[in-house]
Design a protein around this motif. Structure first.
Motif, PDB file in Angstrom:
ATOM      1  N   GLY A   8       0.785  -1.219   0.000  1.00  0.00           N
ATOM      2  CA  GLY A   8       0.000   0.000   0.000  1.00  0.00           C
ATOM      3  C   GLY A   8       0.817   1.269   0.000  1.00  0.00           C
ATOM      4  N   GLN A   9       2.131   1.164   0.140  1.00  0.00           N
ATOM      5  CA  GLN A   9       2.992   2.342   0.128  1.00  0.00           C
ATOM      6  C   GLN A   9       3.642   2.506  -1.246  1.00  0.00           C
ATOM      7  OE1 GLN A   9       5.351   3.306   3.705  1.00  0.00           O
ATOM      8  NE2 GLN A   9       4.829   1.246   4.414  1.00  0.00           N
ATOM      9  N   THR A  10       4.016   3.741  -1.547  1.00  0.00           N
ATOM     10  CA  THR A  10       4.684   4.042  -2.809  1.00  0.00           C
ATOM     11  C   THR A  10       6.070   4.595  -2.531  1.00  0.00           C
ATOM     12  OG1 THR A  10       2.611   4.479  -3.970  1.00  0.00           O
ATOM     13  CG2 THR A  10       4.622   5.438  -4.904  1.00  0.00           C
ATOM     14  N   ALA A  11       7.062   3.989  -3.165  1.00  0.00           N
ATOM     15  CA  ALA A  11       8.453   4.404  -3.011  1.00  0.00           C
ATOM     16  C   ALA A  11       8.990   4.915  -4.338  1.00  0.00           C
ATOM     17  CB  ALA A  11       9.303   3.239  -2.525  1.00  0.00           C
ATOM     18  N   VAL A  12       9.684   6.035  -4.293  1.00  0.00           N
ATOM     19  CA  VAL A  12      10.399   6.566  -5.450  1.00  0.00           C
ATOM     20  C   VAL A  12      11.886   6.386  -5.196  1.00  0.00           C
ATOM     21  CG1 VAL A  12      10.900   8.619  -6.828  1.00  0.00           C
ATOM     22  CG2 VAL A  12       8.580   8.237  -5.950  1.00  0.00           C
ATOM     23  N   VAL A  13      12.579   5.779  -6.155  1.00  0.00           N
ATOM     24  CA  VAL A  13      14.011   5.513  -6.002  1.00  0.00           C
ATOM     25  C   VAL A  13      14.748   6.087  -7.207  1.00  0.00           C
ATOM     26  CG1 VAL A  13      15.791   3.754  -5.686  1.00  0.00           C
ATOM     27  CG2 VAL A  13      13.479   3.371  -4.767  1.00  0.00           C
ATOM     28  N   SER A  14      15.634   7.034  -6.965  1.00  0.00           N
ATOM     29  CA  SER A  14      16.454   7.553  -8.061  1.00  0.00           C
ATOM     30  C   SER A  14      17.675   6.658  -8.251  1.00  0.00           C
ATOM     31  CB  SER A  14      16.890   8.993  -7.778  1.00  0.00           C
ATOM     32  OG  SER A  14      17.813   9.045  -6.701  1.00  0.00           O
ATOM     33  N   GLY A  15      18.159   6.590  -9.485  1.00  0.00           N
ATOM     34  CA  GLY A  15      19.295   5.718  -9.775  1.00  0.00           C
ATOM     35  C   GLY A  15      18.969   4.260  -9.533  1.00  0.00           C
ATOM     36  N   GLY A  16      17.704   3.887  -9.784  1.00  0.00           N
ATOM     37  CA  GLY A  16      17.228   2.567  -9.378  1.00  0.00           C
ATOM     38  C   GLY A  16      17.422   1.444 -10.367  1.00  0.00           C
ATOM     39  N   LEU A  17      18.219   1.660 -11.420  1.00  0.00           N
ATOM     40  CA  LEU A  17      18.447   0.587 -12.388  1.00  0.00           C
ATOM     41  C   LEU A  17      19.784  -0.110 -12.199  1.00  0.00           C
ATOM     42  CD1 LEU A  17      17.090   1.797 -15.855  1.00  0.00           C
ATOM     43  CD2 LEU A  17      16.007   0.324 -14.159  1.00  0.00           C
ATOM     44  N   GLN A  18      20.583   0.355 -11.268  1.00  0.00           N
ATOM     45  CA  GLN A  18      21.920  -0.219 -11.124  1.00  0.00           C
ATOM     46  C   GLN A  18      22.415  -0.080  -9.684  1.00  0.00           C
ATOM     47  OE1 GLN A  18      24.365   2.197 -13.810  1.00  0.00           O
ATOM     48  NE2 GLN A  18      22.780   3.764 -13.633  1.00  0.00           N
ATOM     49  N   GLY A  19      23.362  -0.943  -9.339  1.00  0.00           N
ATOM     50  CA  GLY A  19      24.054  -0.840  -8.070  1.00  0.00           C
ATOM     51  C   GLY A  19      23.150  -0.812  -6.853  1.00  0.00           C
ATOM     52  N   ILE A  20      23.464   0.085  -5.933  1.00  0.00           N
ATOM     53  CA  ILE A  20      22.725   0.200  -4.681  1.00  0.00           C
ATOM     54  C   ILE A  20      21.269   0.553  -4.938  1.00  0.00           C
ATOM     55  CG2 ILE A  20      22.509   1.571  -2.567  1.00  0.00           C
ATOM     56  CD1 ILE A  20      25.593   1.821  -2.597  1.00  0.00           C
ATOM     57  N   GLY A  21      21.020   1.459  -5.857  1.00  0.00           N
ATOM     58  CA  GLY A  21      19.658   1.876  -6.141  1.00  0.00           C
ATOM     59  C   GLY A  21      18.783   0.730  -6.599  1.00  0.00           C
ATOM     60  N   HIS A  29      10.126  -3.397  -3.541  1.00  0.00           N
ATOM     61  CA  HIS A  29       9.100  -4.020  -4.383  1.00  0.00           C
ATOM     62  C   HIS A  29       8.746  -5.406  -3.866  1.00  0.00           C
ATOM     63  CE1 HIS A  29       7.548  -5.844  -8.247  1.00  0.00           C
ATOM     64  NE2 HIS A  29       6.808  -4.763  -8.126  1.00  0.00           N
ATOM     65  N   ILE A  30       9.742  -6.189  -3.518  1.00  0.00           N
ATOM     66  CA  ILE A  30       9.506  -7.515  -2.952  1.00  0.00           C
ATOM     67  C   ILE A  30       8.688  -7.398  -1.665  1.00  0.00           C
ATOM     68  CG2 ILE A  30      10.649  -9.469  -1.797  1.00  0.00           C
ATOM     69  CD1 ILE A  30      12.944  -9.081  -3.849  1.00  0.00           C
ATOM     70  N   GLY A  31       8.928  -6.322  -0.913  1.00  0.00           N
ATOM     71  CA  GLY A  31       8.203  -6.095   0.329  1.00  0.00           C
ATOM     72  C   GLY A  31       6.791  -5.584   0.140  1.00  0.00           C
ATOM     73  N   GLY A  32       6.353  -5.415  -1.097  1.00  0.00           N
ATOM     74  CA  GLY A  32       4.975  -5.044  -1.360  1.00  0.00           C
ATOM     75  C   GLY A  32       4.737  -3.619  -1.800  1.00  0.00           C
ATOM     76  N   ALA A  33       5.790  -2.789  -1.852  1.00  0.00           N
ATOM     77  CA  ALA A  33       5.607  -1.381  -2.219  1.00  0.00           C
ATOM     78  C   ALA A  33       5.366  -1.223  -3.715  1.00  0.00           C
ATOM     79  CB  ALA A  33       6.835  -0.565  -1.822  1.00  0.00           C
ATOM     80  N   ASN A  34       4.593  -0.198  -4.063  1.00  0.00           N
ATOM     81  CA  ASN A  34       4.601   0.307  -5.431  1.00  0.00           C
ATOM     82  C   ASN A  34       5.910   1.066  -5.600  1.00  0.00           C
ATOM     83  OD1 ASN A  34       1.818  -0.482  -5.684  1.00  0.00           O
ATOM     84  ND2 ASN A  34       1.274   1.399  -4.580  1.00  0.00           N
ATOM     85  N   VAL A  35       6.603   0.826  -6.697  1.00  0.00           N
ATOM     86  CA  VAL A  35       7.930   1.432  -6.868  1.00  0.00           C
ATOM     87  C   VAL A  35       7.982   2.222  -8.174  1.00  0.00           C
ATOM     88  CG1 VAL A  35      10.388   0.974  -7.188  1.00  0.00           C
ATOM     89  CG2 VAL A  35       9.086  -0.345  -5.507  1.00  0.00           C
ATOM     90  N   VAL A  36       8.480   3.445  -8.063  1.00  0.00           N
ATOM     91  CA  VAL A  36       8.749   4.272  -9.233  1.00  0.00           C
ATOM     92  C   VAL A  36      10.250   4.522  -9.288  1.00  0.00           C
ATOM     93  CG1 VAL A  36       8.325   6.479 -10.362  1.00  0.00           C
ATOM     94  CG2 VAL A  36       6.481   5.363  -9.087  1.00  0.00           C
ATOM     95  N   VAL A  37      10.869   4.052 -10.349  1.00  0.00           N
ATOM     96  CA  VAL A  37      12.317   4.168 -10.518  1.00  0.00           C
ATOM     97  C   VAL A  37      12.613   5.239 -11.556  1.00  0.00           C
ATOM     98  CG1 VAL A  37      14.351   3.016 -11.489  1.00  0.00           C
ATOM     99  CG2 VAL A  37      12.916   1.834  -9.819  1.00  0.00           C
ATOM    100  N   GLY A  38      13.521   6.129 -11.213  1.00  0.00           N
ATOM    101  CA  GLY A  38      14.020   7.105 -12.169  1.00  0.00           C
ATOM    102  C   GLY A  38      15.502   6.898 -12.379  1.00  0.00           C
TER     103      GLY A  38
END
Length: 253
Positions: A8-21, A29-38
């Motif tokens: 039910g929560q939404t997370a925005v993650v910058s740099g989310g295609l590589q490494g730590i991000g 996402h595995i924990g159930g969050a909606n995730v928006v990656v930039g």
């Protein structure tokens, strides 16, 4: 891997295609969050029921605002913002290039601010939110050949503390995570560049890195993501303005 429920929560993650991000985005996402990656590396935007990927150069206020707008329009708000995007450069302090200064400050400091200010507007209306800034132990120490990066990460910790002070009244918690030596593509590039500048090999630098860590190994991205998930969870509901080390004992302050 820790098990936390972000349904039910939404997370925005910058740099989310590589490494730590990427490790952070995947874990939330595995924990159930909606995730928006930039990420600046996005070739083709993607969207499914709980996961959105779109191009974003955080150094552009327009791009940063668009990423947060997507989270609001698709999922209804922003509960968690993770500022994970970062760049580095290596040079002696008497040979630092203007182009490197510009890009490092634009991404590591201004980009973090642009995304945060857009998310804060939404979080204030929600009367709740978590902002987690990926800093570095370089925000607490100095490291040879990394003056610009070190300066930028000190700035990240300063911004984290000011944001925590100003936003506490709105129930928005702001913390930083300070990774140590993490095995990412950026780290290997730094080893190669540092080795060339010091007359060593990348393997020499890797051995040097490991020798400085009490636990005897460098970190994997998931080691950092686990701490981010903790800070995003109810377990950290009484924490704000903190800079948490994830360094295997390399930094203790």
């Amino acid at each position: 891997m820790i098990a936390l429920d972000f349904s039910g929560q939404t997370a925005v993650v910058s740099g989310g295609l590589q490494g730590i991000g990427k490790a952070i985005a995947d874990l939330l996402h595995i924990g159930g969050a909606n995730v928006v990656v930039g990420d600046i590396a996005v070739v083709k935007p993607e969207r499914d029921r709980r996961y959105v990927v779109q191009p974003c150069d955080v150094a552009s206020r327009t791009d940063a605002q668009a990423l947060i707008t997507t989270a609001r329009e698709v999922f209804g708000g922003v509960d968690i913002l993770v500022n994970s995007c970062g760049v580095s450069a290596m040079s002696p302090v008497d040979a630092m290039q203007e182009r490197d200064w510009q890009r490092i400050l634009d991404v590591n400091v201004k980009g973090l601010s642009y995304l945060s200010e857009a998310a804060i507007r939404i979080m204030k209306t929600q009367r709740a939110g978590r902002i987690i800034n990926i800093a570095s132990q370089a925000g607490k120490n100095g490291y040879r050949l990394m003056g610009q990066y070190v300066a930028s990460k000190h700035a990240v910790l300063g911004l984290t503390r000011v944001m925590a002070i100003e936003l506490a009244q709105h129930n928005i918690l702001v913390n930083a995570v300070c990774p140590g030596i993490v095995e990412t593509e950026m780290k290997w590039r730094e080893r190669q560049q540092g080795a060339a500048l010091r007359g060593l090999t990348a393997d020499d630098i890797y051995a040097e890195d490991c020798s400085q860590v009490l636990l005897g190994r460098t970190a994997q991205p998931l080691d950092v993501a686990n701490v981010v998930a903790f800070l995003a969870s109810p377990l950290a509901s009484y924490m704000t303005g903190q800079a948490i080390n994830v360094t295997g004992g390399m930094t203790m302050h």
